[in-house]
Write an enzyme that holds these catalytic residues in place. Sequence first.
Site, PDB file in Angstrom:
ATOM      1  N   ASP A  89       0.867  -1.187   0.000  1.00  0.00           N
ATOM      2  CA  ASP A  89       0.000   0.000   0.000  1.00  0.00           C
ATOM      3  C   ASP A  89       0.905   1.238   0.000  1.00  0.00           C
ATOM      4  O   ASP A  89       0.751   2.137   0.821  1.00  0.00           O
ATOM      5  CB  ASP A  89      -0.935  -0.012   1.215  1.00  0.00           C
ATOM      6  CG  ASP A  89      -1.911   1.177   1.209  1.00  0.00           C
ATOM      7  OD1 ASP A  89      -2.058   1.827   0.140  1.00  0.00           O
ATOM      8  OD2 ASP A  89      -2.500   1.470   2.266  1.00  0.00           O
ATOM      9  N   ASP A 129      -2.480   9.336  10.147  1.00  0.00           N
ATOM     10  CA  ASP A 129      -3.279   8.601   9.178  1.00  0.00           C
ATOM     11  C   ASP A 129      -4.577   8.092   9.817  1.00  0.00           C
ATOM     12  O   ASP A 129      -4.558   7.575  10.937  1.00  0.00           O
ATOM     13  CB  ASP A 129      -2.427   7.404   8.712  1.00  0.00           C
ATOM     14  CG  ASP A 129      -2.955   6.732   7.469  1.00  0.00           C
ATOM     15  OD1 ASP A 129      -3.168   7.429   6.472  1.00  0.00           O
ATOM     16  OD2 ASP A 129      -3.142   5.500   7.504  1.00  0.00           O
ATOM     17  N   GLU A 143      -5.813  13.308   9.504  1.00  0.00           N
ATOM     18  CA  GLU A 143      -6.689  12.937   8.393  1.00  0.00           C
ATOM     19  C   GLU A 143      -8.016  12.508   9.008  1.00  0.00           C
ATOM     20  O   GLU A 143      -8.150  11.389   9.497  1.00  0.00           O
ATOM     21  CB  GLU A 143      -6.069  11.779   7.598  1.00  0.00           C
ATOM     22  CG  GLU A 143      -6.896  11.408   6.400  1.00  0.00           C
ATOM     23  CD  GLU A 143      -6.562  10.030   5.814  1.00  0.00           C
ATOM     24  OE1 GLU A 143      -6.827   9.830   4.632  1.00  0.00           O
ATOM     25  OE2 GLU A 143      -6.062   9.154   6.552  1.00  0.00           O
ATOM     26  N   ARG A 191       1.645  13.781  10.400  1.00  0.00           N
ATOM     27  CA  ARG A 191       0.330  13.731   9.752  1.00  0.00           C
ATOM     28  C   ARG A 191      -0.243  12.380  10.176  1.00  0.00           C
ATOM     29  O   ARG A 191       0.343  11.326   9.900  1.00  0.00           O
ATOM     30  CB  ARG A 191       0.489  13.834   8.233  1.00  0.00           C
ATOM     31  CG  ARG A 191      -0.811  13.708   7.439  1.00  0.00           C
ATOM     32  CD  ARG A 191      -0.996  12.277   6.945  1.00  0.00           C
ATOM     33  NE  ARG A 191      -2.139  12.140   6.061  1.00  0.00           N
ATOM     34  CZ  ARG A 191      -2.603  10.970   5.658  1.00  0.00           C
ATOM     35  NH1 ARG A 191      -2.043   9.853   6.032  1.00  0.00           N
ATOM     36  NH2 ARG A 191      -3.636  10.912   4.852  1.00  0.00           N
TER      37      ARG A 191
HETATM   38  C1  BGC Z   1      -3.845   7.034   3.432  1.00  0.00           C
HETATM   39  C2  BGC Z   1      -3.906   6.045   2.289  1.00  0.00           C
HETATM   40  C3  BGC Z   1      -3.683   4.649   2.824  1.00  0.00           C
HETATM   41  C4  BGC Z   1      -4.625   4.354   3.996  1.00  0.00           C
HETATM   42  C5  BGC Z   1      -4.245   3.128   4.732  1.00  0.00           C
HETATM   43  C6  BGC Z   1      -5.030   6.563   4.236  1.00  0.00           C
HETATM   44  O1  BGC Z   1      -5.773   7.352   4.887  1.00  0.00           O
HETATM   45  O2  BGC Z   1      -3.947   8.357   3.028  1.00  0.00           O
HETATM   46  O3  BGC Z   1      -3.029   6.365   1.263  1.00  0.00           O
HETATM   47  O4  BGC Z   1      -3.912   3.710   1.821  1.00  0.00           O
HETATM   48  O5  BGC Z   1      -4.640   5.404   4.901  1.00  0.00           O
HETATM   49  O6  BGC Z   1      -3.101   3.370   5.474  1.00  0.00           O
END
Ligand code: BGC
Length: 547
Positions: free
Chosen positions: A65, A204, A243, A202
Amino acid sequence: MRMTYTSDLWWKNAVVYCLDVETFKDGNGDGIGDFRGLTQEIDYLAGLGITCLWLMPFYPTPNKDDGYDVTDFYSVDPRLGTLGDFVEFMRTAHDRGLRVIADLVVNHTSDQHPWFVESRSGRDSPRRDWYVWSDTPEPNPKEVVFPDKEDSVWEHDPHTGQYYLHTFYRHQPDLNVANPEVRDEIARVLGFWMELGLSGFRVDAVPFLIENVSPELADPHDFLAELRAFMTRRKGGSVLLGEVNLEYDQLLEYFGDGLGDQLTMCFDFVAMQRAWLSLARRDAGPLASALRERPEPPKDCQWAMFLRNHDELTLDKLTEDERQEIFAAFGPDKDMQIFGRGLRRRLPPMFGGDERRIKMAYSLLFSLPGTPVLFYGEEIGLGEDLSAEGRMAVRTPMRWSAEGGFTQAERPVRAMPDGPNVADHRRDNDSLLRWIQLLIERYRESLELAWGDHTVLDAGDPAVLAHRCDADGATIVAVHNLDDRECEAELDLTGLERCVLTDLLVDGTVKVPGSGRVRLPLDPYGCRWLRVSAPEVSPEDASVKAQ
Ligand code: BGC
């Protein structure tokens, strides 16, 4: 009056630039970007004017990923360099005045992480409880995030006969943050990278991360508060940029309600999606309404604004009809769409390469309330590669010269379709790169934009977004024409009668009439940032005052 804010709240008027070390610059000629290559380009980044780098995951990974599947949180992926290279890079970045934050991906690990290997080795493994195991695939309470590849968030493990939770792909088991040992380990990871110079992270997938804390902590948000307190103890002024793709009414909690003791900044996915609706409709209405509805974050917290990032352009907060409008305008081919909710495209091709429109969109981004975040290559209008799989379409290598300039190797890590490059943009004073540089310079000079109170103004034309930013008696008015026709904005600037508006992007001034109503002509896709200065005192006024 010019403001002179000196503060530890550096992120209030930061310009954040997101990049993937793997695709930015290859320093050792093996075709893969690395820390040595990135270090060579720090001067380019500093020259652009950005103030904070956000590094996408650079940790060891099987790369299923794009690095968001980590096998060691305390190291650098050997393909990208060594810890030594990382430290040299940090030293250079700091020397040029740049801060660095990095992706913190702790909702899950790779299934090849030694913790998970140990956890799945047996039901009595000491690390069994580091992941979320269940005898049954729980009735699926949440939707899968990647519906093209997964149809459940539970995966059966034949060895131990139980199911493990994976919010994302099945090769990304969720960590069990309800386990205090796991939470301690996460804090250790933060501490490790902060000690090596990072100014923050940042974070996630924050809502997924904290939902697993229950029932261990009374309020899952306490986990975020714990992390933030830990960081502040270690290094004041470090940030957590989250995020959090949720509606406004749920978002405030992530800042820590009135306290502001959790995330420092949250990406504003709502305004981002409404901005795209406005761009598609050439109607400022949807964006204006988002800005009006948007709650004020607690003091010392802030929104982060972006138009594109490394993922799909998600449109999940819009209605099906609205989404279809955007698809029709910017990604009509099925191949451009993904997950039924977004577009796997970069901005310039979505605008058919129309430079006026592209420049206006970035002017809008920098003028909107919130810290602007760029995705690498946006400054040169880097395009996409639709032949790449899924979201990889927008993650092509950076182009430094007509030949590519990303690597000396014959085969770069990913295909590099032809497209714009840094060298050409540097030679051309009218290029997008020069425009972005100008916007950054003006943004950094105009503290009203970052620190001020923002008001959306009625512009008298549906295509125009007008807003003003006021701080400590200083004001900037910004107007953007989202349509490709000339138009005229008519603004009510009562209180600023007879003030002078100085255009910060091109030469020129406008005087606000005594009525307070000012007319501003705008080119197709025109944009203006106007600084308000006090009216000049006429000799008659001066003599009256003197008597
Ligand atoms: C990231 C993605 C990632 C996912 C799993 C997301 O919020 O921005 O790029 O695939 O998290 O880690």
